[in-house]
Motif scaffolding. Structure first.
Motif, PDB file in Angstrom:
ATOM      1  N   GLU A  34       0.843  -1.196   0.000  1.00  0.00           N
ATOM      2  CA  GLU A  34       0.000   0.000   0.000  1.00  0.00           C
ATOM      3  C   GLU A  34       0.884   1.253   0.000  1.00  0.00           C
ATOM      4  O   GLU A  34       1.873   1.341   0.720  1.00  0.00           O
ATOM      5  CB  GLU A  34      -0.898  -0.004   1.239  1.00  0.00           C
ATOM      6  CG  GLU A  34      -1.939   1.086   1.266  1.00  0.00           C
ATOM      7  CD  GLU A  34      -2.863   0.962   2.464  1.00  0.00           C
ATOM      8  OE1 GLU A  34      -3.735   1.817   2.644  1.00  0.00           O
ATOM      9  OE2 GLU A  34      -2.701  -0.028   3.227  1.00  0.00           O
ATOM     10  N   GLY A  35       0.508   2.213  -0.858  1.00  0.00           N
ATOM     11  CA  GLY A  35       1.257   3.462  -0.954  1.00  0.00           C
ATOM     12  C   GLY A  35       2.363   3.433  -1.983  1.00  0.00           C
ATOM     13  O   GLY A  35       2.976   4.473  -2.251  1.00  0.00           O
ATOM     14  N   GLU A 109       0.028   5.791  -6.385  1.00  0.00           N
ATOM     15  CA  GLU A 109      -0.062   5.591  -4.930  1.00  0.00           C
ATOM     16  C   GLU A 109      -1.136   4.552  -4.664  1.00  0.00           C
ATOM     17  O   GLU A 109      -2.328   4.841  -4.649  1.00  0.00           O
ATOM     18  CB  GLU A 109      -0.404   6.898  -4.210  1.00  0.00           C
ATOM     19  CG  GLU A 109      -0.299   6.785  -2.700  1.00  0.00           C
ATOM     20  CD  GLU A 109      -0.476   8.119  -2.000  1.00  0.00           C
ATOM     21  OE1 GLU A 109      -0.629   8.115  -0.765  1.00  0.00           O
ATOM     22  OE2 GLU A 109      -0.475   9.162  -2.687  1.00  0.00           O
ATOM     23  N   GLN A 111      -3.702   2.062  -3.249  1.00  0.00           N
ATOM     24  CA  GLN A 111      -4.614   2.097  -2.104  1.00  0.00           C
ATOM     25  C   GLN A 111      -5.148   0.700  -1.842  1.00  0.00           C
ATOM     26  O   GLN A 111      -5.128  -0.185  -2.711  1.00  0.00           O
ATOM     27  CB  GLN A 111      -5.771   3.063  -2.363  1.00  0.00           C
ATOM     28  CG  GLN A 111      -5.329   4.499  -2.637  1.00  0.00           C
ATOM     29  CD  GLN A 111      -6.510   5.414  -2.933  1.00  0.00           C
ATOM     30  OE1 GLN A 111      -7.665   5.003  -2.824  1.00  0.00           O
ATOM     31  NE2 GLN A 111      -6.203   6.642  -3.331  1.00  0.00           N
ATOM     32  N   ASP A 112      -5.648   0.512  -0.635  1.00  0.00           N
ATOM     33  CA  ASP A 112      -6.166  -0.799  -0.248  1.00  0.00           C
ATOM     34  C   ASP A 112      -7.346  -1.213  -1.126  1.00  0.00           C
ATOM     35  O   ASP A 112      -7.517  -2.373  -1.455  1.00  0.00           O
ATOM     36  CB  ASP A 112      -6.579  -0.771   1.226  1.00  0.00           C
ATOM     37  CG  ASP A 112      -7.075  -2.121   1.698  1.00  0.00           C
ATOM     38  OD1 ASP A 112      -6.291  -3.084   1.654  1.00  0.00           O
ATOM     39  OD2 ASP A 112      -8.258  -2.200   2.104  1.00  0.00           O
ATOM     40  N   ASP A 114      -7.630  -0.723  -4.188  1.00  0.00           N
ATOM     41  CA  ASP A 114      -7.194  -1.045  -5.541  1.00  0.00           C
ATOM     42  C   ASP A 114      -6.973  -2.531  -5.732  1.00  0.00           C
ATOM     43  O   ASP A 114      -6.617  -2.977  -6.835  1.00  0.00           O
ATOM     44  CB  ASP A 114      -5.905  -0.283  -5.869  1.00  0.00           C
ATOM     45  CG  ASP A 114      -6.137   1.209  -5.942  1.00  0.00           C
ATOM     46  OD1 ASP A 114      -7.277   1.618  -6.254  1.00  0.00           O
ATOM     47  OD2 ASP A 114      -5.185   1.982  -5.681  1.00  0.00           O
TER      48      ASP A 114
END
Length: 1042
Positions: A34-35, A109, A111-112, A114
């Motif tokens: 994540e990120g 970036e 994300q959860d 995604d």
């Protein structure tokens, strides 16, 4: 042909296969943190149409695996759904085209949300649909658990020191992953330089800049714990200076067996400064002088200044007029050239290494042709592994020219100065001019002599020696640090420059020049000397610009407040001025001011005698403003005795060029009149007068109300006094001290009042004095006197004010008598031998606590035997029948009433006296007198009131005896009649008749005087039988016959 047919068929099938569209995406599942920045590739093959194909990316979320959510398209800007529109517009998600048929999907970036199944679709450009137009893969988003930490710090190292840095790398990823660690050094905006790294496969590799040092062991990377790695660099170089940090990456193996760095993080940096050891070197060429006479020796010294010279290799070469004379290699063996080799062989010249740092060229006998420029060159050499030497850096000093010539004599000396008068810290020059001008190589010595102001003796200050050196005199220590002596190149003129002039440099100067010749045996001969004129230099102190504020002001304040005193320097002579400030106070009765505090120019504190005597040391606070021109003195917790006139005395001090402080000027400020007063008296006690009237035995509360006070923290003394009726002086009842201790007045004056006093303070400022069980003696005018005490700044209590309250007049009285006795008159006629009652009824009383004393009186006419004169009314006599005191004690019965009286208290207000066996003598008027008694608070009974009832006229009639009276008057007969009738019933009837008959005859003969029966039955006192049918209560007393 048969053999070709299968081949043709295969080619046709191959062509068909090549024409089939095929979309492929990156194989999944892919695990990404994540990120992080994620890329997914997609490409198409076997397509027809344009070379640039379009791509559309969609996702199937785990929450709705059958629902397509459109993300981004290369052809349609409106393709994204709403949840992705903003991210696509801001290029948080975009498609990068690698070539016409291949793209990369970028999620900058991750994300959860995604996470899911991604689909890459290519719109059809073929003539017909044939093949696959989309492909799918899974993307799993996992938390970023990689942590890279190092302690940020700044380290200062020296070249060849060692450096150790630690970095902690940890992760908590569930999936199998590897970690790589790398250390970097970065300087400013330069690109980072890799030092050493440990790959994900645990391969240790150094960066190109540190590979050689890692091979020699000077660079190491060690694991010192489960999660900690240590970088060690031995033998630091200046080039190692910069910011050091470690970078770690977490790697995961994708389904295609390639490794991908999911997360990459760096630690905070450590600044490392490496101070280089000095490998520089310098060369200095020295000789005694520049002018020589033929035959004199000369020595040139080539001095090498460097560090660690014994561990380094240097070669030296000597040159004359740019021609090589000789050279010395690292082995220090000299090699000379041309005629200098011959002179060296004759002992006229020497080239040698005196020490590791000093190399010498010496010509023992100079020739005229030796005049010229001499120099040396030093070259550092480095020894290789093979033992050969290679030249590195080479340096040479300035040429030193020397002149060899014969000596000429005859000259004059003059001393001049352009600044005969200077101020402190200014500079002045003195010149010693020698004429004619000799060439610079002529050996002339010049000595400056000095006579201090106020002295008559000269002493040598400094000498510019014949060999060009400077020699200071024994008494020139103060001059050396601030004096420069210089000799002109083109002449023998010598200039003496003195900077930062002071009193020490004031006086008379003169110079002495001497002309010398050096002999063959190295001895010197003075050929001539000359002395210059006297030159007086005056050094003046600076003109003061000190100004202190002269403004006056007045301050009035209440004690315990701070006294602010200011001393302002409006202008000063120099920015470097220091000030000594003396603070004074002038009292009206003193002739001069007294010193409170002195702060010296060096900021030292000295307390004055006034501060010591008055105990001010702990209350003084001195401050100086940052600008330096304002000085403040604060006297904390001011007292009344601190009143006075305050002022400051400022001294301006400057640092002399000799580094000694001197007082330049002083000024006195304007005065500040300070008046310290006690707090205004705000004490106010309620002045209201009151009258209180109470009955005895009641409680009385007297109020003393402090309506206002000077300070909430003050302490009060409350004193209660009373002015009693008939007494001129007041009496102190009680007082409450400052410590809340209760004290009483004189015991003789208070009596029992002390035990009945109660003092309380239910609220601040309210004091209540209660008198319990008040008595008449407590009557008087009561008042309180309040003293207010304050704490002065010296922690001493003093009385600030006092006030009197209004008087409270207390009247304590006995209850008003309300005794009322029934005064109604009555007539009563009774038969002889009967009883008659005398009631005494109290209709009202003064108090429920009242006790009564009751006395019955008989008022009757005097007996007939008594003589009554003519014209006088018939007199009556009053006889007390019975008295009952308030304590229920009976008086003795009178003679004729003895045994015939019965007393009853029927109620609290009804008393009855019954007279038994009435006789004719009992005829008369009867009354009762009632006395009402009350107890005072001390328990002493007093008579409050008395009343007498109305008269009851009693008349006793004579009457014959009856059967009833006979039976009732004889106990034996009574028992005989009632207890023995049955055996002799018949006889009884006869007996009754006979008794009846006899009693009638005997009644006439048995009466005595005044109708009193001969047989009297005496009843006990206070007891009686209401009927004759009841048995007697106590005993039967026999009667007596008169």
């Amino acid at each position: 042909m048969r053999t070709l047919r299968p081949q043709l068929a295969s080619l046709l099938l191959l062509g068909m296969a090549l024409a089939q569209r095929q979309v492929t995406v990156q194989e999944g599942p892919l695990y990404r943190t994540e990120g992080s920045h994620v890329t997914l590739w997609c490409k198409v093959s076997g397509y027809q149409g344009p070379a640039e194909q379009n791509f559309q990316w969609s996702i199937y979320l785990p929450s709705a695996p059958e629902r397509e959510v459109q993300i981004v398209s290369t052809v349609d800007p409106s393709f994204p759904y709403a949840i992705y529109t903003q991210r696509v517009r801001s290029r948080g998600i975009f498609v990068e085209r690698l070539q016409g048929d291949a793209v990369l999907l970028h999620i900058t970036e991750l994300q959860d949300r995604d996470a899911g199944q991604y689909e890459c679709h290519t719109p059809n450009t073929d003539e017909r649909y044939f093949g696959s137009y989309s492909a799918k893969m899974n993307l799993v988003v996992i938390p970023d658990s990689l942590r890279v930490t190092a302690i940020p710090q700044t380290l200062n190292k020296v070249e060849h020191d060692s450096l150790e840095l630690k970095c902690e790398v940890s992760k908590s990823t569930v999936q199998h992953s590897h970690v790589s660690i790398a250390w970097y050094r970065q300087r400013g905006s330069e690109a980072p330089v890799e030092i050493i790294s440990l790959s994900r496969d645990f391969v240790l590799r150094a960066g190109s800049a540190y590979a050689q040092r890692q091979a020699t062991g000077d660079v190491r990377l060690d694991k010192v714990g489960e999660t900690t790695s240590k970088l060690t660099i031995y033998n630091l170089h200046p080039s190692d200076q910069g910011e050091f940090y470690c970078e770690a990456a977490e790697w995961i193996q994708d389904p295609d067996d390639s490794w991908y760095a999911m997360t990459r993080k760096r630690s905070q940096g450590t600044i490392v400064n490496v101070q280089a050891t000095d490998k520089e070197f310098s060369v200095r060429l020295e000789t005694e002088k520049r002018i020589y006479i033929v035959g004199e020796p000369v020595e040139f010294r080539c001095i090498l200044e460097a560090q660690n010279v014994p561990d380094r290799y240097f070669s030296i070469s000597w040159a004359f007029n740019s021609s090589l004379i000789a050279s010395l290699g690292p082995n220090a063996v000299p090699v000379l050239n041309n005629e200098f080799a011959q002179r060296e062989a004759l002992g006229q010249l020497k080239v040698a290494k005196e020490s590791d740092n000093v190399f010498v060229l010496k010509i023992y006998r100079l020739r005229l042709e030796d005049s010229g420029k001499y120099n040396c060159r030093v070259t550092e050499r480095e020894k290789t592994v093979t033992g050969d030497f290679i030249d590195k850096e080479s340096k040479r000093p300035k040429n030193i020219p020397i002149t060899v010539m014969p000596l000429k004599a005859g000259f004059a000396v003059t001393a001049i100065s352009r600044t005969p008068g200077v101020t402190y810290n200014e500079s002045f020059d003195l010149q010693c001019i020698i004429k004619p001008h000799y060439p610079s190589w002529v050996p002339v010595s010049v000595t400056w002599r000095f006579q201090p102001a106020g002295s008559t003796e000269f002493h040598d200050l400094v000498t510019f020696t014949r060999d060009g050196g400077v020699q200071w005199g024994d008494r020139a220590a103060a001059f050396r640090t601030r004096t420069a002596i210089e000799k002109a190149e083109s002449s023998n003129n010598v200039r003496l420059s003195i900077s930062r002039a002071s009193d020490t440099e004031a006086g008379k100067y003169q110079c002495v020049a001497e002309l010398w010749r050096k002999n063959y045996n190295s001895s010197w001969t003075r050929l001539a000397d000359r002395t210059s004129n006297l030159l007086e230099i005056r050094v003046l102190r600076p003109v003061t610009k000190l100004q202190v504020s002269k403004s006056k002001r007045s301050i009035t304040l209440v004690e315990n407040r701070p006294i602010p005193l200011n001393c302002s320097v409006k202008s000063q002579t120099s920015p470097d001025s220091h000030f000594a400030v003396l603070w004074y106070v002038h009292k009206p009765l003193d002739a001069d001011g007294k010193l409170i505090l002195k702060t010296t120019h060096s900021s030292a504190f000295e307390y004055g005698t006034y501060a010591e005597e008055e105990g001010l040391r702990g209350r003084l606070q001195f401050e100086r403003s940052a600008s330096g021109g304002l000085f403040s003195l604060t006297v904390q917790r001011a007292e009344v005795r601190d009143s006075g006139s305050y002022y400051c005395h400022v001294e301006e001090w400057l640092l002399s060029p000799n580094h000694a402080w001197y007082k330049l000027a002083e000024e006195v400020s304007g005065r500040t009149e300070v008046t310290v007063k006690q707090p205004d008296n705000r004490l106010q006690v309620n002045q209201t007068h009151r009258n209180i009237t109470v009955l005895e035995n009641e409680w009385v509360t007297l109020e003393c109300l402090v309506k206002n006070r000077t300070s909430p923290s003050s302490q009060l003394v409350v004193e209660w006094s009373v002015w009693r009726p008939g007494r001129a002086e007041k009496e102190v009842v009680a007082w409450l001290s400052r410590q809340s201790t209760l004290h009483y007045g004189e015991p003789a004056a208070l009596g029992d009042l002390r035990s009945r006093l109660h003092l309380e303070s239910p609220a601040p400022g309210l004091f209540l004095l209660s008198i319990q069980n008040s008595t008449v003696r407590d009557s008087g005018a009561y008042g309180c006197r309040v003293e207010e005490w304050l704490l002065d700044p010296s922690d001493r209590w003093y009385k600030r004010a006092e006030d009197l309250s209004g008087l409270t007049t207390l009247t304590v009285k006995q209850p008003d008598p309300t005794l009322q006795v029934d005064t109604a008159t009555a007539n009563l006629t009774v038969q002889e031998k009967e009883s008659f009652p005398l009631d005494c009824s109290i209709l009202s009383r003064s108090s429920p606590e009242s006790h009564f004393a009751v006395t019955w009186y008989n008022l009757r006419a005097k007996e007939a035997g008594d003589h009554v004169e003519e014209g006088e009314e018939e007199e009556e006599e009053r006889e007390a029948v019975l008295s009952v005191g308030p304590d229920a004690i009976f008086s003795p019965e009178a003679g004729r009433w003895e045994g015939r009286l019965r007393f009853q208290r029927l109620s609290a207000v009804l008393f009855r006296l019954t007279v038994l066996q009435a006789g004719g003598a009992d005829t008369g008027n009867y009354s009762c007198r009632v006395e009402e008694w009350l107890a005072d608070p001390n328990g002493v009974w007093y008579r409050l009131a008395e009343e007498e009832s109305g008269m009851v006229a009693v008349h006793v009639q004579d009457a014959g005896s009856t059967l009833q009276s006979v039976i009732c008057s004889n106990d034996a007969l009574f028992y005989f009649v009632f207890f023995y009738p049955f055996p002799i019933f018949g006889i009884l009837i006869i007996t009754i008749l006979l008794v009846r008959f006899k009693s009638r005859n005997s009644s006439k003969n048995s009466e005595g005087k005044n109708g009193v029966p001969l047989l009297w039955i005496k009843e006990p006192h206070l007891n009686y039988s209401p009927t004759c049918l009841e048995p007697p209560v106590l005993s039967i007393h026999p009667g007596t016959m008169d």
